[in-house]
Scaffold this motif. Structure first.
Motif, PDB file in Angstrom:
ATOM      1  N   ILE A   1     -46.677 -14.566  28.128  1.00  0.00           N
ATOM      2  CA  ILE A   1     -45.352 -13.966  28.372  1.00  0.00           C
ATOM      3  C   ILE A   1     -45.482 -12.776  29.333  1.00  0.00           C
ATOM      4  O   ILE A   1     -44.747 -12.663  30.324  1.00  0.00           O
ATOM      5  N   ASP A   2     -46.470 -11.919  29.082  1.00  0.00           N
ATOM      6  CA  ASP A   2     -46.629 -10.720  29.926  1.00  0.00           C
ATOM      7  C   ASP A   2     -46.980 -11.074  31.365  1.00  0.00           C
ATOM      8  O   ASP A   2     -46.682 -10.317  32.295  1.00  0.00           O
ATOM      9  N   ASN A   3     -47.672 -12.200  31.566  1.00  0.00           N
ATOM     10  CA  ASN A   3     -48.160 -12.528  32.913  1.00  0.00           C
ATOM     11  C   ASN A   3     -47.465 -13.750  33.519  1.00  0.00           C
ATOM     12  O   ASN A   3     -47.931 -14.302  34.507  1.00  0.00           O
ATOM     13  N   ASP A   4     -46.371 -14.154  32.899  1.00  0.00           N
ATOM     14  CA  ASP A   4     -45.595 -15.290  33.380  1.00  0.00           C
ATOM     15  C   ASP A   4     -46.465 -16.535  33.601  1.00  0.00           C
ATOM     16  O   ASP A   4     -46.462 -17.128  34.679  1.00  0.00           O
ATOM     17  N   MET A   5     -47.212 -16.875  32.564  1.00  0.00           N
ATOM     18  CA  MET A   5     -48.098 -18.038  32.665  1.00  0.00           C
ATOM     19  C   MET A   5     -47.599 -19.183  31.784  1.00  0.00           C
ATOM     20  O   MET A   5     -46.937 -18.971  30.775  1.00  0.00           O
ATOM     21  N   ILE A   6     -47.992 -20.399  32.199  1.00  0.00           N
ATOM     22  CA  ILE A   6     -47.663 -21.603  31.418  1.00  0.00           C
ATOM     23  C   ILE A   6     -48.797 -21.856  30.428  1.00  0.00           C
ATOM     24  O   ILE A   6     -49.973 -21.725  30.788  1.00  0.00           O
TER      25      ILE A   6
END
Ligand code: GLU
Length: 385
Positions: free
Chosen positions: A192-197
């Motif tokens: 969530i913090d790093n906009d990752m899948i």
């Protein structure tokens, strides 16, 4: 003919290569005991086979909608919502062979240069899929001493501004580790913090002896950024049927379905109807198979403990042991020796990543007789090292 640079950069699948070699040696008359391929030795439960035969006799032998037949999409969504707590509906399901789902995900989401975090060791094909599309695998080391549980702090250290995705596979192939919910929460926060899948491969979700399965897509804020794959191969001894699925937000299902429509069109029709029976019918055979795997795990652990120089964690899920050995040879050499001198097939740990060196993978999805006889053969080879 000259193959593409992409293809030249990847090796063949280590697991499939050994299994092909074992099949060849067996067909030439060699007496091999194989612990190499991750595939249940049971026959698919008869209610599923009967349903498939009925489907064939009913003439259900044509294309289906590319996303899968509606009854199966609904059955998968219902059971996943109930058991895994993932907030999904039929429209969030794409029916497709599990490995195909993983391959399409790499094509659909990764651009050249994107970094994908994955635990080391992990299953052989994730790295190949990542490399094949020009993306970059970034291993996050896990250790024998920690039972191969992922450390979210190490994940955080590996994140860069190019990080696009993280692969999670719990229970794990090859280690059998079941990632605790607290670990998955830590990974979810990083996503969530790093906009990752998050790509969560849950193919062994029902083969768990201790611990509890947690789907990362069920955690707050994660459904919209998680691609969950699973399937029937391991749970119902259906490896040859090639049925699995992807669960994701509806727009993502539409996106990946573009690839499905341009590649395999749809999953095999009559295996899809049988899959509805697998999921909604009696689970007695499935539960018995899991109980049998547990007995075999305990037997194999017991017998392996008699071999000096081997150490093994007690895996909580899947059907693999990942023993550590102290002989001073590479895992490739060890696997070759075990096969050529002991006529017992295992997969070298190195096939699963750099941290797999010094280990081998043994699938105990084999009969108790084969487990006992195969480990006896191993013992003789280890005595020569
Ligand atoms: N997943 C199984 C294994 O690891 C089957 C082969 C494969 O897909 O790699 O042995």
């Amino acid at each position: 003919m000259m193959t593409s640079k992409r293809l030249q950069e990847i090796p063949p699948s280590g697991t499939v290569a050994i299994s092909n070699l074992v099949s060849k040696m067996k067909s030439e008359g060699a007496d091999i005991i194989s612990f190499s391929m991750g595939e249940p030795d049971f026959t698919t439960p008869s209610n599923i086979i009967d349903s498939c035969i009925d489907s064939l006799k009913d003439g259900f032998t044509h294309y289906t909608p590319s996303t899968g037949i509606p009854e199966l999409r609904k059955a998968i969504a219902d059971v996943t919502k109930k058991n895994n707590g993932i907030p999904c509906e039929a429209s969030n399901v794409l029916v497709t062979p599990t490995k195909q789902a993983l391959f399409m995900i790499a094509l659909a989401y990764l651009n050249p240069g994107d970094e994908v975090l994955l635990p080391d060791p992990s299953w052989v094909s994730y790295e190949a899929h990542i490399r094949m599309v020009g993306a970059v695998p970034k291993y996050v080391t896990t250790s024998f001493d920690d039972g191969f549980v992922i450390n979210p702090e190490k994940v955080q250290e590996a994140v860069t501004d190019k990080s696009k995705m993280i692969v999670i596979n719990s229970p794990s192939n090859p280690t059998g580790c079941v990632q605790p919910e607290s670990t998955l929460k830590g990974i979810a926060d990083i996503c969530i913090d790093n906009d990752m899948i998050a790509l969560s491969d849950e193919i062994y979700e029902h083969i768990i002896y201790n611990g509890k399965h947690c789907s990362i897509a069920s955690l707050p804020g994660m459904f919209d950024r998680t691609l969950t794959v699973s399937g029937l191969s391991k749970t119902y001894a259906m490896t040859g049927w090639r049925v699995g699925w992807l669960i994701a937000p509806e727009d993502d299902i539409k996106a990946v379905n573009k690839l499905q429509s341009h590649s395999i069109t749809c999953c095999t029709s009559f295996t899809q109807t049988a899959s509805v029976e697998a999921i909604t019918g009696s689970q007695k055979d499935r539960d018995e198979m899991v109980a049998t795997f547990k007995k075999r795990r305990d037997l194999a652990l017991d017998l392996l403990s008699e071999i000096p120089g081997l150490e093994c964690n007690v895996p909580e899920g899947a059907f693999y042991l990942f023993p550590k050995y102290d002989a001073k040879i590479s895992s490739n050499e060890l696997a070759e020796k075990l096969l050529m001198e002991g006529h017992v097939a295992v997969t070298p740990g190195r096939a699963f990543g750099p941290a797999g060196e010094g280990f081998f993978r043994m699938s105990y999805a084999a009969s108790e007789e084969d487990i006992a006889a195969g480990i006896e053969r191993m013992k003789k080879v280890f005595a020569t090292l």
